[in-house]
Design a protein around this motif. Sequence first.
Motif, mmCIF file in Angstrom:
data_model
loop_
_atom_site.group_PDB
_atom_site.id
_atom_site.type_symbol
_atom_site.label_atom_id
_atom_site.label_comp_id
_atom_site.label_asym_id
_atom_site.label_seq_id
_atom_site.Cartn_x
_atom_site.Cartn_y
_atom_site.Cartn_z
ATOM 1 N N TRP A 62 0.764 -1.071 -0.172
ATOM 2 C CA TRP A 62 0.029 0.008 0.026
ATOM 3 C C TRP A 62 1.030 1.318 -0.002
ATOM 4 O O TRP A 62 1.829 1.261 0.557
ATOM 5 N N GLY A 64 1.007 5.248 0.266
ATOM 6 C CA GLY A 64 0.224 6.411 1.026
ATOM 7 C C GLY A 64 0.923 7.424 2.087
ATOM 8 O O GLY A 64 2.068 6.812 2.409
ATOM 9 N N ILE A 79 -7.798 3.042 4.412
ATOM 10 C CA ILE A 79 -8.376 2.606 3.225
ATOM 11 C C ILE A 79 -9.551 2.947 2.816
ATOM 12 O O ILE A 79 -10.135 3.556 1.832
ATOM 13 N N HIS A 80 -10.567 2.741 3.862
ATOM 14 C CA HIS A 80 -11.993 2.871 3.781
ATOM 15 C C HIS A 80 -12.310 4.488 3.965
ATOM 16 O O HIS A 80 -13.405 5.049 3.306
ATOM 17 N N ALA A 82 -10.386 6.787 2.410
ATOM 18 C CA ALA A 82 -9.872 7.293 1.243
ATOM 19 C C ALA A 82 -11.025 7.723 0.125
ATOM 20 O O ALA A 82 -11.924 7.062 0.101
ATOM 21 N N VAL A 85 -9.040 5.169 -4.032
ATOM 22 C CA VAL A 85 -8.219 3.878 -3.871
ATOM 23 C C VAL A 85 -7.645 3.361 -5.389
ATOM 24 O O VAL A 85 -8.754 3.197 -6.124
ATOM 25 N N CYS A 121 -5.892 9.923 -0.951
ATOM 26 C CA CYS A 121 -5.694 8.774 -1.945
ATOM 27 C C CYS A 121 -4.794 7.546 -1.204
ATOM 28 O O CYS A 121 -4.110 7.924 -0.345
ATOM 29 N N MET A 122 -4.991 6.363 -1.761
ATOM 30 C CA MET A 122 -4.344 5.316 -1.363
ATOM 31 C C MET A 122 -4.165 4.408 -2.518
ATOM 32 O O MET A 122 -4.938 4.391 -3.434
ATOM 33 N N MET A 124 -2.954 0.526 -4.056
ATOM 34 C CA MET A 124 -2.720 -0.838 -3.929
ATOM 35 C C MET A 124 -1.743 -1.255 -4.928
ATOM 36 O O MET A 124 -2.399 -1.491 -6.247
ATOM 37 N N LEU A 150 -9.737 -6.639 -2.920
ATOM 38 C CA LEU A 150 -9.988 -5.245 -2.911
ATOM 39 C C LEU A 150 -11.369 -5.226 -2.652
ATOM 40 O O LEU A 150 -11.974 -4.469 -1.588
ATOM 41 N N VAL A 156 -14.284 -2.595 -0.247
ATOM 42 C CA VAL A 156 -14.136 -1.201 -0.825
ATOM 43 C C VAL A 156 -15.024 -0.942 -1.903
ATOM 44 O O VAL A 156 -15.327 -1.766 -2.832
ATOM 45 N N VAL A 161 -12.844 3.343 -6.663
ATOM 46 C CA VAL A 161 -11.816 2.524 -7.183
ATOM 47 C C VAL A 161 -11.246 2.851 -8.627
ATOM 48 O O VAL A 161 -12.366 3.052 -9.644
#
Length: 442
Positions: A62, A64, A79-80, A82, A85, A121-122, A124, A150, A156, A161
């Motif tokens: 990850w 970030g 993550i949630h 963000a 993603v 933002c993140m 993956m 994901l 997510v 996404v």
Amino acid sequence: MNSIRKSIRKLPPSTAIKLLRKIFSAPAPAARLILNDVTRPRKIHKPWIHKVKWNEDWSGCWIGEKVNKISEEELNARIHDADIVFFFVHGGGFRIGSCTMYMDTHIAWINTIKEKYGLKCMIMSIDYRLAPEYRYPSPIEDVVRAYEYLILKLDVDSEKVIVLGDSAGSSLVLEMLFITHDPSMFEIVTDDSRHSLEQPALSELPRPAGTILISPLVTDKTNSESWRLNTKYDYISLHTAKVIKRDYFQPVCKDEDAEEARSNQLLGIAKLQTGFSAFMSPEVLLYVGNKEVLRDDALDLAMKAERDGVIWQTVIEDEVHDWFCVREVVRDQEILRRADETFADFCYRVVTKIDNRNTMDSVRRVENDYVRSTSFDNNNSVLAAVKEEDEDIEHDDDIDDDIYSSTPSSSSMFDSIDLKLSNLTLDAKEGSSKRSSDIVFV
């Protein structure tokens, strides 16, 4: 070795292109040794990387702000929380590369979106098994599993996404989207009947909000006009294309139908004439170089997808392959700044659901006058020195050793499997070099 890394990063673009040509055409072990060391994360990157070892679902990291030492609970919350993603798949001709090879580029994306729109933002970033040790379809399996993780396990929301990849990574992204939009379209064939009992069913997954393709590899053909014109500029050569086909693809059948079956694998997507709106996200952003050999095939894909109803935006600059990620090949940093701005604008539009058809119509009306008055001279190279921004910092074992050994090593669930396209229209013509009518020059 640190002094060598520092010297390589200071090379002018023309010399960097020559070096990349050597790396990409070399045998996989030697190519990985060089590329992994040159692109190894530096100490300044450490706070941005949260490593993920192979966990039966995926491996990679990850990316970030300040994620390196947070707990799993804190990571899941980030993550949630963000706004966007990114699901990123790296390139490298299916043979080389890693999840951290573009750290400066990834950080630039995150910072540009934060500064311009205030969005969090993140990223993956996926590691997958590499050829020739793991041939088709093992890398695709890894990417599909990661996307399933994901969406299904991390839960997510797909509407925030954005999936993206560069070069061969774009190919894997396209195949992942194709497989997961309607798994019933694929017939799974295996030499071992026991696998059919043990193999979990492929999941139908929702489309992401947007897709970004960066110099995508969409066909194994090398007969387009851009292949003829741009081999002398690009670091992707005919020899490299042959090496990729040799190392990554293998016949999935052992009879007279082997070649036909092979043609229905990943890079057969370029033959599609319809059905793009079914498996692609509603909106796509394409980056391509005017001096890259893959230009015409990428633009042909863009034209067909847009004709099929996909909202498509193309950014083309007078650069070589993968210039948006491999920034060492770009002399003019203003090109990269504009490209990052376009990237941020696209990401903001697709996650906020702005009416992009009206927006894109306005962009095209403005840009058409510019396109008509602009021509590229392939004999006038713009390659020159690239500014070195960061001092070299000695190797950080805590970051690197796990990152470069994190690619899953378990045997492929899809060994000896043939995923056959069934219901989409294929184009019988090969080697088309049409150009998209809706190209945005920035």
